[in-house]
Write a protein that holds these residues in place. Structure first.
Motif, PDB file in Angstrom:
ATOM      1  N   TRP A  44      50.926  89.941  79.762  1.00 37.48           N
ATOM      2  CA  TRP A  44      51.421  88.573  79.619  1.00 37.48           C
ATOM      3  C   TRP A  44      52.921  88.388  79.858  1.00 37.48           C
ATOM      4  O   TRP A  44      53.332  87.518  80.635  1.00 37.48           O
ATOM      5  CB  TRP A  44      51.041  88.002  78.244  1.00 37.48           C
ATOM      6  CG  TRP A  44      51.485  86.590  78.136  1.00 37.48           C
ATOM      7  CD1 TRP A  44      52.591  86.111  77.484  1.00 37.48           C
ATOM      8  CD2 TRP A  44      50.885  85.446  78.766  1.00 37.48           C
ATOM      9  NE1 TRP A  44      52.703  84.760  77.654  1.00 37.48           N
ATOM     10  CE2 TRP A  44      51.673  84.316  78.439  1.00 37.48           C
ATOM     11  CE3 TRP A  44      49.757  85.263  79.574  1.00 37.48           C
ATOM     12  CZ2 TRP A  44      51.370  83.040  78.883  1.00 37.48           C
ATOM     13  CZ3 TRP A  44      49.457  83.987  80.018  1.00 37.48           C
ATOM     14  CH2 TRP A  44      50.260  82.895  79.678  1.00 37.48           C
ATOM     15  N   ASP A  79      45.486  89.788  78.976  1.00 33.99           N
ATOM     16  CA  ASP A  79      45.839  88.633  78.138  1.00 33.99           C
ATOM     17  C   ASP A  79      45.102  87.383  78.643  1.00 33.99           C
ATOM     18  O   ASP A  79      44.046  87.488  79.293  1.00 33.99           O
ATOM     19  CB  ASP A  79      47.370  88.469  78.097  1.00 33.99           C
ATOM     20  CG  ASP A  79      47.850  87.877  76.783  1.00 33.99           C
ATOM     21  OD1 ASP A  79      47.757  86.636  76.636  1.00 33.99           O
ATOM     22  OD2 ASP A  79      48.291  88.632  75.889  1.00 33.99           O
ATOM     23  N   ASP A  80      45.662  86.234  78.371  1.00 30.94           N
ATOM     24  CA  ASP A  80      45.013  84.953  78.655  1.00 30.94           C
ATOM     25  C   ASP A  80      44.700  84.785  80.157  1.00 30.94           C
ATOM     26  O   ASP A  80      45.227  85.522  80.993  1.00 30.94           O
ATOM     27  CB  ASP A  80      45.956  83.826  78.204  1.00 30.94           C
ATOM     28  CG  ASP A  80      45.216  82.547  77.852  1.00 30.94           C
ATOM     29  OD1 ASP A  80      44.038  82.427  78.197  1.00 30.94           O
ATOM     30  OD2 ASP A  80      45.838  81.665  77.237  1.00 30.94           O
ATOM     31  N   TYR A 121      41.738  89.458  75.481  1.00 30.98           N
ATOM     32  CA  TYR A 121      42.390  88.357  74.755  1.00 30.98           C
ATOM     33  C   TYR A 121      41.389  87.239  74.527  1.00 30.98           C
ATOM     34  O   TYR A 121      40.587  86.911  75.407  1.00 30.98           O
ATOM     35  CB  TYR A 121      43.549  87.848  75.609  1.00 30.98           C
ATOM     36  CG  TYR A 121      44.145  86.518  75.179  1.00 30.98           C
ATOM     37  CD1 TYR A 121      45.312  86.478  74.416  1.00 30.98           C
ATOM     38  CD2 TYR A 121      43.559  85.307  75.548  1.00 30.98           C
ATOM     39  CE1 TYR A 121      45.880  85.262  74.041  1.00 30.98           C
ATOM     40  CE2 TYR A 121      44.118  84.085  75.171  1.00 30.98           C
ATOM     41  CZ  TYR A 121      45.271  84.070  74.422  1.00 30.98           C
ATOM     42  OH  TYR A 121      45.831  82.873  74.044  1.00 30.98           O
ATOM     43  N   CYS A 129      45.704  79.394  74.599  1.00 28.57           N
ATOM     44  CA  CYS A 129      46.967  78.685  74.865  1.00 28.57           C
ATOM     45  C   CYS A 129      47.019  78.150  76.295  1.00 28.57           C
ATOM     46  O   CYS A 129      47.800  77.252  76.593  1.00 28.57           O
ATOM     47  CB  CYS A 129      48.161  79.598  74.593  1.00 28.57           C
ATOM     48  SG  CYS A 129      48.261  80.128  72.882  1.00 28.57           S
ATOM     49  N   GLN A 130      46.205  78.688  77.181  1.00 30.54           N
ATOM     50  CA  GLN A 130      46.167  78.181  78.561  1.00 30.54           C
ATOM     51  C   GLN A 130      44.947  77.291  78.793  1.00 30.54           C
ATOM     52  O   GLN A 130      44.512  77.082  79.939  1.00 30.54           O
ATOM     53  CB  GLN A 130      46.176  79.350  79.560  1.00 30.54           C
ATOM     54  CG  GLN A 130      47.391  80.254  79.417  1.00 30.54           C
ATOM     55  CD  GLN A 130      48.713  79.501  79.517  1.00 30.54           C
ATOM     56  OE1 GLN A 130      48.877  78.658  80.401  1.00 30.54           O
ATOM     57  NE2 GLN A 130      49.629  79.787  78.605  1.00 30.54           N
ATOM     58  N   LYS A 155      42.870  91.005  71.127  1.00 30.52           N
ATOM     59  CA  LYS A 155      44.032  90.201  70.699  1.00 30.52           C
ATOM     60  C   LYS A 155      43.524  88.783  70.521  1.00 30.52           C
ATOM     61  O   LYS A 155      43.083  88.151  71.488  1.00 30.52           O
ATOM     62  CB  LYS A 155      45.130  90.250  71.757  1.00 30.52           C
ATOM     63  CG  LYS A 155      46.249  89.224  71.524  1.00 30.52           C
ATOM     64  CD  LYS A 155      47.364  89.386  72.547  1.00 30.52           C
ATOM     65  CE  LYS A 155      48.340  88.206  72.497  1.00 30.52           C
ATOM     66  NZ  LYS A 155      49.424  88.368  73.487  1.00 30.52           N
ATOM     67  N   ASP A 157      44.344  85.087  69.565  1.00 30.94           N
ATOM     68  CA  ASP A 157      45.421  84.104  69.433  1.00 30.94           C
ATOM     69  C   ASP A 157      44.963  82.934  68.538  1.00 30.94           C
ATOM     70  O   ASP A 157      43.806  82.901  68.097  1.00 30.94           O
ATOM     71  CB  ASP A 157      45.791  83.637  70.856  1.00 30.94           C
ATOM     72  CG  ASP A 157      47.258  83.298  70.974  1.00 30.94           C
ATOM     73  OD1 ASP A 157      47.885  83.048  69.937  1.00 30.94           O
ATOM     74  OD2 ASP A 157      47.774  83.269  72.108  1.00 30.94           O
ATOM     75  N   TYR A 202      52.540  81.586  64.344  1.00 28.62           N
ATOM     76  CA  TYR A 202      52.437  80.129  64.419  1.00 28.62           C
ATOM     77  C   TYR A 202      53.066  79.420  63.221  1.00 28.62           C
ATOM     78  O   TYR A 202      53.168  78.195  63.206  1.00 28.62           O
ATOM     79  CB  TYR A 202      50.968  79.714  64.599  1.00 28.62           C
ATOM     80  CG  TYR A 202      50.519  80.032  66.015  1.00 28.62           C
ATOM     81  CD1 TYR A 202      50.750  79.134  67.036  1.00 28.62           C
ATOM     82  CD2 TYR A 202      49.936  81.254  66.325  1.00 28.62           C
ATOM     83  CE1 TYR A 202      50.395  79.429  68.337  1.00 28.62           C
ATOM     84  CE2 TYR A 202      49.577  81.573  67.625  1.00 28.62           C
ATOM     85  CZ  TYR A 202      49.812  80.648  68.627  1.00 28.62           C
ATOM     86  OH  TYR A 202      49.476  80.946  69.925  1.00 28.62           O
ATOM     87  N   ARG A 225      51.055  89.411  65.140  1.00 29.35           N
ATOM     88  CA  ARG A 225      52.296  88.940  65.735  1.00 29.35           C
ATOM     89  C   ARG A 225      53.159  88.275  64.675  1.00 29.35           C
ATOM     90  O   ARG A 225      52.695  87.394  63.964  1.00 29.35           O
ATOM     91  CB  ARG A 225      51.959  87.962  66.860  1.00 29.35           C
ATOM     92  CG  ARG A 225      51.458  88.647  68.135  1.00 29.35           C
ATOM     93  CD  ARG A 225      52.635  89.166  68.927  1.00 29.35           C
ATOM     94  NE  ARG A 225      53.576  88.084  69.137  1.00 29.35           N
ATOM     95  CZ  ARG A 225      53.420  87.124  70.050  1.00 29.35           C
ATOM     96  NH1 ARG A 225      52.382  87.137  70.862  1.00 29.35           N
ATOM     97  NH2 ARG A 225      54.306  86.150  70.155  1.00 29.35           N
ATOM     98  N   ASP A 229      56.909  84.272  71.116  1.00 28.33           N
ATOM     99  CA  ASP A 229      56.667  85.117  72.297  1.00 28.33           C
ATOM    100  C   ASP A 229      57.971  85.737  72.794  1.00 28.33           C
ATOM    101  O   ASP A 229      58.965  85.030  72.986  1.00 28.33           O
ATOM    102  CB  ASP A 229      56.086  84.272  73.439  1.00 28.33           C
ATOM    103  CG  ASP A 229      54.659  83.849  73.150  1.00 28.33           C
ATOM    104  OD1 ASP A 229      54.171  84.098  72.030  1.00 28.33           O
ATOM    105  OD2 ASP A 229      54.043  83.262  74.051  1.00 28.33           O
ATOM    106  N   MET A 261      55.691  92.315  72.900  1.00 32.72           N
ATOM    107  CA  MET A 261      55.698  93.391  73.911  1.00 32.72           C
ATOM    108  C   MET A 261      57.084  93.944  74.214  1.00 32.72           C
ATOM    109  O   MET A 261      58.101  93.345  73.888  1.00 32.72           O
ATOM    110  CB  MET A 261      55.116  92.837  75.213  1.00 32.72           C
ATOM    111  CG  MET A 261      53.669  92.437  75.081  1.00 32.72           C
ATOM    112  SD  MET A 261      53.218  91.250  76.370  1.00 32.72           S
ATOM    113  CE  MET A 261      52.413  90.003  75.387  1.00 32.72           C
TER     114      MET A 261
HETATM  115  C1  GLA Z   1      50.493  82.808  73.207  1.00 33.60           C
HETATM  116  C2  GLA Z   1      50.704  84.245  72.791  1.00 33.60           C
HETATM  117  C3  GLA Z   1      51.179  85.065  73.989  1.00 33.60           C
HETATM  118  C4  GLA Z   1      50.150  84.984  75.079  1.00 33.60           C
HETATM  119  C5  GLA Z   1      49.920  83.522  75.452  1.00 33.60           C
HETATM  120  C6  GLA Z   1      48.795  83.359  76.431  1.00 33.60           C
HETATM  121  O1  GLA Z   1      51.685  82.171  73.565  1.00 33.60           O
HETATM  122  O2  GLA Z   1      51.641  84.336  71.750  1.00 33.60           O
HETATM  123  O3  GLA Z   1      51.380  86.405  73.615  1.00 33.60           O
HETATM  124  O4  GLA Z   1      48.972  85.588  74.659  1.00 33.60           O
HETATM  125  O5  GLA Z   1      49.597  82.752  74.302  1.00 33.60           O
HETATM  126  O6  GLA Z   1      48.502  82.039  76.706  1.00 33.60           O
END
Ligand code: GLA
Length: 423
Positions: A44, A79-80, A121, A129-130, A155, A157, A202, A225, A229, A261
Motif C-alpha cells: 500500500w 492491500d486494498d 486485506y 477505504c477504496q 489485515k 481495516d 481511527y 495499527r 497512514d 509500514m
Molecule cells: C487505510 C489503511 C491503509 C490502507 C488503505 C487502503 O487507509 O490505513 O493502510 O490499507 O486504507 O485503502
C-alpha cells in the motif's frame, strides 16, 4: 546523503544500583500466532491501488533473490483494491480478473511453494477505504474463502463501521463486537491466520475512545495499527513514532503495536532517516513490513533492511516493546530488555542539529556495570561502567545492544573512550 561523523564517548564511572523493574513473563497470544512481530511486504504505502499478480510474483522473487526472505521477511501481503466491486452470485468475494488473471488461490500456492506466506486485506465494515465490498454481514463466508485461498494473514481495516446496526453502542463497543466475531471465525477456519486490526488508528487523537479500544484490542488481534497512514516523509515517520512510543504496555508475544509500514527504499527519506525508522520500529517491536520496489532496492536500502543485529532486536523472543526512559533536549532515549538479560538502547535525535546526551545505566534498566556496548550500525564495541554519552546526528540514531561484561569472560580490558561513525 551527506555523511555525518559522530563520536560516542563512553565514560568509565562509579557504580550505582538500579531499581527499575520490567515485565518478566509476558502473556501469550490467544491464537498462538505472531509470537514475534510479522515481517514481510505490503504494497500500500508505495503502490496504492496500482497492484497486480505480476507485482506480487516479482516481489516474492526479489525477497528470495536478495536474501530478505531468509532474514525473516516472508509475509507477502496484498492491500486494498484486489477485489471486484461486487460479490459473485453466491455472495463470495472475487479478485479482479484483470489484475489477478490466475486468481488468488493460485497466488497463495505460488507463495507457499516458495516458502513465503500470503496476506490479504479486507474491511470489517460495509466498504473498504477504496469503496470495495467490506466483510460486514459476510464474516463467516469470507473467512472460509480466505482459508480456501491459503491466506495466512488478514489485515482488517475499519473505514466504514456498521454503527447503525448497534444503536446505543459507541465506536469501541461496536468494533469489539465486529472484530471479536472475525477473530472467532478465524480461529475456527482450520488455518493459522494472523489477525491485523485497524480500529485504534481511527480514533487516534481521541484519548478516551483510544483508551477504550486499546483495553480490548490485544485480546482479539495479533497486531493493530496505532496511528495514521505512514507516508514517505520525515514528518510522517516522526508522527507515527510519537503515536507509538508510549504504548509499550500493550505489546507482548502475539500482540503488537503497529506504527505502519517501513518507508526504507523510498525517495522521501534520507538514508540516515531510513536507518532511523528501521531502528525505532525494531526497538518498538513493530511489524517490519517493507513497502517499496523490492526488486530495485539500492544496495544501501538493502543493507538497512538486512541488518541482522537490528532485526534480532525486533524479533527478540521476550517481546517487550521499548520504553522511552528519558528525553534530553531533542534526544529521546529508548530501552528494552532482551532475552538473556541484554538490553537494546536507542538514542534518537528528533532535532535539526547534532546533539549530545548522557544517560546512566540504571535509567536504562541495567542494574550494574561494567557493560559491553555494541553499536548495531557500526559494529564497534566499547565498555561502560555506569553511564553512556553519545552525540547523534540530526534525525539519526545511535543504537546499542548492551550486555553485562561479567557474562562475557572473553572481553578484554576496555577503552575509556570510543569513537563511533554514524552515517
Ligand atoms: C487505510 C489503511 C491503509 C490502507 C488503505 C487502503 O487507509 O490505513 O493502510 O490499507 O486504507 O485503502
Amino acid at each position: 546523503m551527506r555523511l555525518s561523523r559522530l563520536c560516542l564517548m563512553v565514560f568509565l564511572c562509579s557504580l550505582s544500583a538500579s531499581p527499575l523493574a520490567w515485565a518478566t513473563s509476558p502473556p501469550r497470544s490467544e491464537n498462538g500466532l505472531a509470537l514475534t512481530p510479522p515481517m514481510g511486504f505490503n504494497d500500500w504505502a508505495h503502490y496504492g491501488c496500482h497492484i497486480s499478480q505480476r507485482l506480487f510474483v516479482k516481489t516474492a522473487q526479489a525477497l528470495l533473490r536478495t536474501g530478505l526472505a531468509r532474514l525473516g521477511y516472508r509475509d507477502v501481503n496484498i492491500d486494498d483494491c484486489w477485489m471486484a466491486r461486487h460479490r459473485n452470485a453466491y455472495g463470495q468475494l472475487v479478485a479482479r480478473r484483470t489484475l489477478f488473471p490466475r486468481g488468488l488461490k493460485w497466488l497463495g500456492h505460488y507463495l507457499h511453494a516458495h516458502g513465503l506466506k500470503f496476506g490479504i486485506y479486507e474491511d470489517a465494515g460495509y466498504k473498504t477505504c477504496q469503496g470495495r465490498p467490506g466483510m460486514y454481514g459476510h464474516i463467516r463466508e469470507d473467512v472460509r474463502t480466505f482459508a480456501a485461498w491459503g491466506v495466512d494473514y488478514l489485515k482488517l481495516d475499519y473505514c466504514d463501521p456498521p454503527m447503525n446496526r448497534y444503536p446505543g453502542l459507541d465506536f469501541s463497543q461496536v468494533a469489539h463486537r465486529v472484530y471479536g466475531a472475525v477473530s472467532r471465525a478465524l480461529r475456527h477456519s482450520g488455518r493459522a491466520i494472523v489477525f491485523s486490526c485497524s480500529p485504534p488508528a481511527y480514533v487516534y487523537g481521541q484519548p478516551k475512545a483510544y483508551a477504550e479500544v486499546m483495553s480490548w484490542i490485544g485480546s482479539v488481534c495479533n497486531l493493530w495499527r496505532t496511528d495514521d497512514d505512514v507516508y514517505d516523509a520525515w514528518k510522517s515517520i516522526l508522527a507515527n513514532y510519537q503515536g507509538n512510543v508510549g504504548l509499550w504496555r500493550y505489546a507482548h508475544p502475539g500482540a503488537w503495536n503497529d506504527p505502519d509500514m517501513l518507508e526504507v527504499g523510498n525517495p522521501g527519506l534520507t538514508l540516515c532517516e531510513q536507518r532511523t525508522q528501521f531502528s525505532l520500529w525494531a526497538e518498538m517491536a513493530a511489524p517490519l513490513l517493507i513497502s517499496t520496489d523490492v526488486a530495485h532496492l539500492s544496495p544501501q536500502a538493502l543493507a538497512i533492511l538486512s541488518n541482522r543485529a537490528v532485526i534480532a532486536v525486533d524479533q527478540d523472543p521476550l517481546g517487550v516493546e521499548a520504553r522511552r526512559v528519558r528525553r534530553e533536549g531533542p534526544i529521546d532515549i529508548l530501552s528494552r530488555p532482551l532475552v538473556g538479560g541484554a538490553h537494546a538502547v536507542v538514542f534518537f535525535n528528533r532535532g535539526p542539529a547534532v546533539a549530545r546526551a548522557t544517560v546512566r545505566l540504571t535509567t536504562l534498566g541495567i542494574r550494574r556495570g561494567p557493560v559491553l556496548l555494541r553499536n548495531l550500525w557500526t559494529g564497534k564495541a566499547a565498555v561502560a561502567r555506569d553511564r553512556i554519552t553519545v552525540r547523534v546526528a540530526s534525525h539519526g540514531v545511535v543504537m546499542f545492544r548492551i550486555r553485562s561484561v561479567g557474562s562475557h569472560p572473553a572481553i578484554r580490558p576496555a577503552p575509556t573512550r570510543a569513537d563511533w561513525v554514524h552515517n
